[in-house]
Design a protein around this motif. Structure first.
Motif, PDB file in Angstrom:
ATOM      1  N   GLU A   1       4.648   1.054  -6.909  1.00 54.07           N
ATOM      2  CA  GLU A   1       3.999   0.031  -8.039  1.00 54.07           C
ATOM      3  C   GLU A   1       3.020  -0.980  -7.403  1.00 54.07           C
ATOM      4  O   GLU A   1       2.424  -1.510  -8.232  1.00 54.07           O
ATOM      5  CB  GLU A   1       5.278  -0.565  -8.835  1.00 54.07           C
ATOM      6  CG  GLU A   1       6.402   0.386  -9.253  1.00 54.07           C
ATOM      7  CD  GLU A   1       7.387  -0.264 -10.589  1.00 54.07           C
ATOM      8  OE1 GLU A   1       6.697  -0.851 -11.248  1.00 54.07           O
ATOM      9  OE2 GLU A   1       8.263   0.181 -10.527  1.00 54.07           O
ATOM     10  N   GLY A   2       3.237  -1.224  -6.030  1.00 55.21           N
ATOM     11  CA  GLY A   2       2.389  -2.032  -5.244  1.00 55.21           C
ATOM     12  C   GLY A   2       2.751  -3.517  -5.625  1.00 55.21           C
ATOM     13  O   GLY A   2       1.880  -4.616  -5.200  1.00 55.21           O
TER      14      GLY A   2
ATOM     15  N   ALA B   1       0.827  -1.232   0.117  1.00 54.08           N
ATOM     16  CA  ALA B   1      -0.065  -0.184  -0.016  1.00 54.08           C
ATOM     17  C   ALA B   1       0.859   1.248   0.144  1.00 54.08           C
ATOM     18  O   ALA B   1       1.978   1.343   0.750  1.00 54.08           O
ATOM     19  CB  ALA B   1      -0.922  -0.144   1.223  1.00 54.08           C
ATOM     20  N   LEU B   2       0.252   2.254  -0.531  1.00 51.31           N
ATOM     21  CA  LEU B   2       1.190   3.494  -0.737  1.00 51.31           C
ATOM     22  C   LEU B   2       0.100   4.501  -0.043  1.00 51.31           C
ATOM     23  O   LEU B   2      -0.865   4.839  -0.788  1.00 51.31           O
ATOM     24  CB  LEU B   2       1.527   3.935  -2.196  1.00 51.31           C
ATOM     25  CG  LEU B   2       1.837   5.298  -2.429  1.00 51.31           C
ATOM     26  CD1 LEU B   2       3.573   5.358  -1.759  1.00 51.31           C
ATOM     27  CD2 LEU B   2       2.007   5.565  -4.006  1.00 51.31           C
TER      28      LEU B   2
ATOM     29  N   ARG C   1       4.582  -0.993 -16.970  1.00 47.48           N
ATOM     30  CA  ARG C   1       4.537  -0.743 -15.514  1.00 47.48           C
ATOM     31  C   ARG C   1       3.676   0.564 -15.137  1.00 47.48           C
ATOM     32  O   ARG C   1       3.867   1.373 -16.101  1.00 47.48           O
ATOM     33  CB  ARG C   1       6.082  -0.792 -14.887  1.00 47.48           C
ATOM     34  CG  ARG C   1       6.742  -1.719 -15.032  1.00 47.48           C
ATOM     35  CD  ARG C   1       8.336  -1.577 -14.896  1.00 47.48           C
ATOM     36  NE  ARG C   1       8.570  -0.910 -13.751  1.00 47.48           N
ATOM     37  CZ  ARG C   1       9.825  -0.571 -13.536  1.00 47.48           C
ATOM     38  NH1 ARG C   1      10.902  -1.060 -14.294  1.00 47.48           N
ATOM     39  NH2 ARG C   1      10.265  -0.062 -12.035  1.00 47.48           N
ATOM     40  N   THR C   2       2.995   0.248 -14.216  1.00 45.97           N
ATOM     41  CA  THR C   2       2.159   1.485 -13.697  1.00 45.97           C
ATOM     42  C   THR C   2       2.388   1.724 -12.311  1.00 45.97           C
ATOM     43  O   THR C   2       2.984   0.997 -11.587  1.00 45.97           O
ATOM     44  CB  THR C   2       0.954   1.192 -14.012  1.00 45.97           C
ATOM     45  OG1 THR C   2       0.281   0.113 -13.096  1.00 45.97           O
ATOM     46  CG2 THR C   2       0.439   1.224 -15.405  1.00 45.97           C
ATOM     47  N   ALA C   3       2.019   3.083 -11.775  1.00 40.87           N
ATOM     48  CA  ALA C   3       2.374   3.421 -10.573  1.00 40.87           C
ATOM     49  C   ALA C   3       0.971   3.445  -9.637  1.00 40.87           C
ATOM     50  O   ALA C   3       0.059   4.003 -10.339  1.00 40.87           O
ATOM     51  CB  ALA C   3       2.945   4.908 -10.426  1.00 40.87           C
ATOM     52  N   GLN C   4       0.940   3.450  -8.554  1.00 45.54           N
ATOM     53  CA  GLN C   4      -0.363   3.680  -7.648  1.00 45.54           C
ATOM     54  C   GLN C   4      -0.471   5.346  -7.483  1.00 45.54           C
ATOM     55  O   GLN C   4       0.585   5.839  -7.163  1.00 45.54           O
ATOM     56  CB  GLN C   4      -0.137   2.959  -6.401  1.00 45.54           C
ATOM     57  CG  GLN C   4      -0.095   1.580  -6.265  1.00 45.54           C
ATOM     58  CD  GLN C   4      -0.532   0.917  -5.010  1.00 45.54           C
ATOM     59  OE1 GLN C   4      -1.708   0.790  -4.642  1.00 45.54           O
ATOM     60  NE2 GLN C   4       0.455   0.500  -4.118  1.00 45.54           N
TER      61      GLN C   4
ATOM     62  N   GLN D   1      13.118  -0.334  -8.350  1.00 48.30           N
ATOM     63  CA  GLN D   1      11.817  -0.156  -8.334  1.00 48.30           C
ATOM     64  C   GLN D   1      11.559   0.496  -6.906  1.00 48.30           C
ATOM     65  O   GLN D   1      12.292   0.233  -5.843  1.00 48.30           O
ATOM     66  CB  GLN D   1      10.764  -1.181  -8.502  1.00 48.30           C
ATOM     67  CG  GLN D   1      10.744  -2.229  -7.833  1.00 48.30           C
ATOM     68  CD  GLN D   1       9.666  -3.167  -7.787  1.00 48.30           C
ATOM     69  OE1 GLN D   1       9.808  -4.425  -7.952  1.00 48.30           O
ATOM     70  NE2 GLN D   1       8.436  -2.656  -7.943  1.00 48.30           N
ATOM     71  N   PHE D   2      10.220   1.063  -6.555  1.00 45.92           N
ATOM     72  CA  PHE D   2       9.814   1.354  -5.151  1.00 45.92           C
ATOM     73  C   PHE D   2       8.554   0.251  -5.270  1.00 45.92           C
ATOM     74  O   PHE D   2       7.559   0.414  -5.854  1.00 45.92           O
ATOM     75  CB  PHE D   2       9.397   2.898  -4.906  1.00 45.92           C
ATOM     76  CG  PHE D   2      10.455   3.696  -4.857  1.00 45.92           C
ATOM     77  CD1 PHE D   2      11.736   3.479  -4.930  1.00 45.92           C
ATOM     78  CD2 PHE D   2      10.454   5.244  -5.143  1.00 45.92           C
ATOM     79  CE1 PHE D   2      12.735   4.303  -4.881  1.00 45.92           C
ATOM     80  CE2 PHE D   2      11.212   6.320  -4.835  1.00 45.92           C
ATOM     81  CZ  PHE D   2      12.722   5.778  -4.928  1.00 45.92           C
ATOM     82  N   LEU D   3       8.568  -0.349  -4.020  1.00 46.04           N
ATOM     83  CA  LEU D   3       7.620  -1.454  -4.002  1.00 46.04           C
ATOM     84  C   LEU D   3       5.987  -0.692  -3.801  1.00 46.04           C
ATOM     85  O   LEU D   3       5.405  -1.179  -4.494  1.00 46.04           O
ATOM     86  CB  LEU D   3       7.647  -2.062  -2.787  1.00 46.04           C
ATOM     87  CG  LEU D   3       9.104  -3.227  -2.879  1.00 46.04           C
ATOM     88  CD1 LEU D   3       9.233  -4.236  -1.715  1.00 46.04           C
ATOM     89  CD2 LEU D   3       9.050  -4.228  -4.091  1.00 46.04           C
ATOM     90  N   GLU D   4       6.039   0.100  -2.887  1.00 49.62           N
ATOM     91  CA  GLU D   4       4.630   0.888  -2.665  1.00 49.62           C
ATOM     92  C   GLU D   4       4.419   1.553  -3.610  1.00 49.62           C
ATOM     93  O   GLU D   4       3.233   1.692  -4.075  1.00 49.62           O
ATOM     94  CB  GLU D   4       4.885   1.771  -1.502  1.00 49.62           C
ATOM     95  CG  GLU D   4       5.052   1.079  -0.073  1.00 49.62           C
ATOM     96  CD  GLU D   4       6.520   0.415   0.361  1.00 49.62           C
ATOM     97  OE1 GLU D   4       6.689  -0.179   1.450  1.00 49.62           O
ATOM     98  OE2 GLU D   4       7.390   0.870  -0.647  1.00 49.62           O
TER      99      GLU D   4
END
Length: 280
Positions: free
Chosen positions: A173-174, A148-149, A198-201, A168-171
């Protein structure tokens, strides 16, 4: 007697004596008068060094004459009515503002603009805003995201926790894409090959103070964090950056955000740019 007097005067001027003229003739010419006669370069004692907004003494005949101090980043265009109002480097929105006490102050590359600068291959040449350096990947709601972000209140602070793994940043990209890397070059290649999928939250915050708490998880080299505005916002909006996060370490990056569009990423463990919207 006259010949001897003028010989003394000539000797005093040549030697720069503190008291060049004997008192026996009833007067004394201070040595400062001789110092004032010394030829000076139009760039000598240039106020650009201390106060880059001061009038430039290097304008020879007209305020638009060629400036012999061009190598000095304080040599702003004297043709503007107020060269400190509208930045004469407007064509290059990231150009250092000559009105700043530190000509690199407006540079998002921060404390040492020439070290580990994510803005360009040669960080001291060209416009760091050129190209797609601020282009963020598309955002997409991910209700079933593994990570979760969001904002948490921790010890009275608004904290966004970011876990950084290879590329990457885990949160953000989820999901953990399970990349493997041994160097920044690996991530650059991985991002080129995978960016389109790839997409971002989405992350939208109210204006105010936030702390981005970044952890290096399993990246075998130092990583960092870089948050800045996009486009002209890179100059007008606040930014925060830093590096030195070795594997297993955590660091806080605190910033007071103003309304606008931002991106954040890591330039040392190259990630994609993740979008951030700040509202009033």
């Amino acid at each position: 007697m006259k010949l001897r007097y003028f010989a003394l005067v000539a000797a005093a001027v040549t030697m720069g004596a503190a008291a060049a003229i004997p008192t026996g003739f009833g007067f004394r010419i201070p040595s400062a008068a001789y110092a004032a006669c010394a030829p000076k370069s139009p760039c000598a004692a240039n106020p650009c060094a201390a106060d880059p907004c001061a009038a430039n003494p290097c304008a020879a005949k007209s305020p638009c004459a060629a400036n012999p101090c061009a190598a000095n980043p304080c040599a702003a265009n004297p043709c503007a009515a107020n060269p400190c109002a509208a930045n004469p480097c407007a064509a290059n929105p990231c150009a250092a503002n000559p009105c700043a006490a530190n000509p690199c102050a407006a540079n998002p590359c921060a404390a040492n603009p020439c070290a580990a600068n994510p803005c360009a291959a040669n960080p001291c040449a060209g416009n760091p805003c050129a190209g797609d350096g601020d282009k963020a990947i598309q955002s997409q709601a991910k209700p079933d995201a593994e990570f979760a972000l969001n904002v948490q209140e921790i010890d009275g602070k608004n904290v966004i926790e970011i876990t950084q793994t290879p590329c990457q940043f885990l949160e953000s990209e989820g999901i953990d894409l399970d990349f493997t890397t041994t160097s920044a070059a690996d991530c650059e290649q991985i991002n080129t090959e995978t960016a389109s999928t790839r997409t971002a939250q989405p992350l939208t915050l109210k204006a105010g103070e936030y702390t981005f708490r970044v952890t290096n998880q399993d990246v075998p080299y130092e990583v960092g964090f870089y948050l800045r505005g996009t486009g002209l916002g890179r100059v007008t909006l606040p930014n925060v950056s830093g590096g030195g996060l070795t594997e297993g370490s955590t660091k806080d990056y605190t910033i007071t955000l103003k309304p606008g569009e931002y991106v954040y990423n890591c330039p040392l463990n190259p990630t994609l740019n993740y979008p951030l919207t700040v509202t009033s």
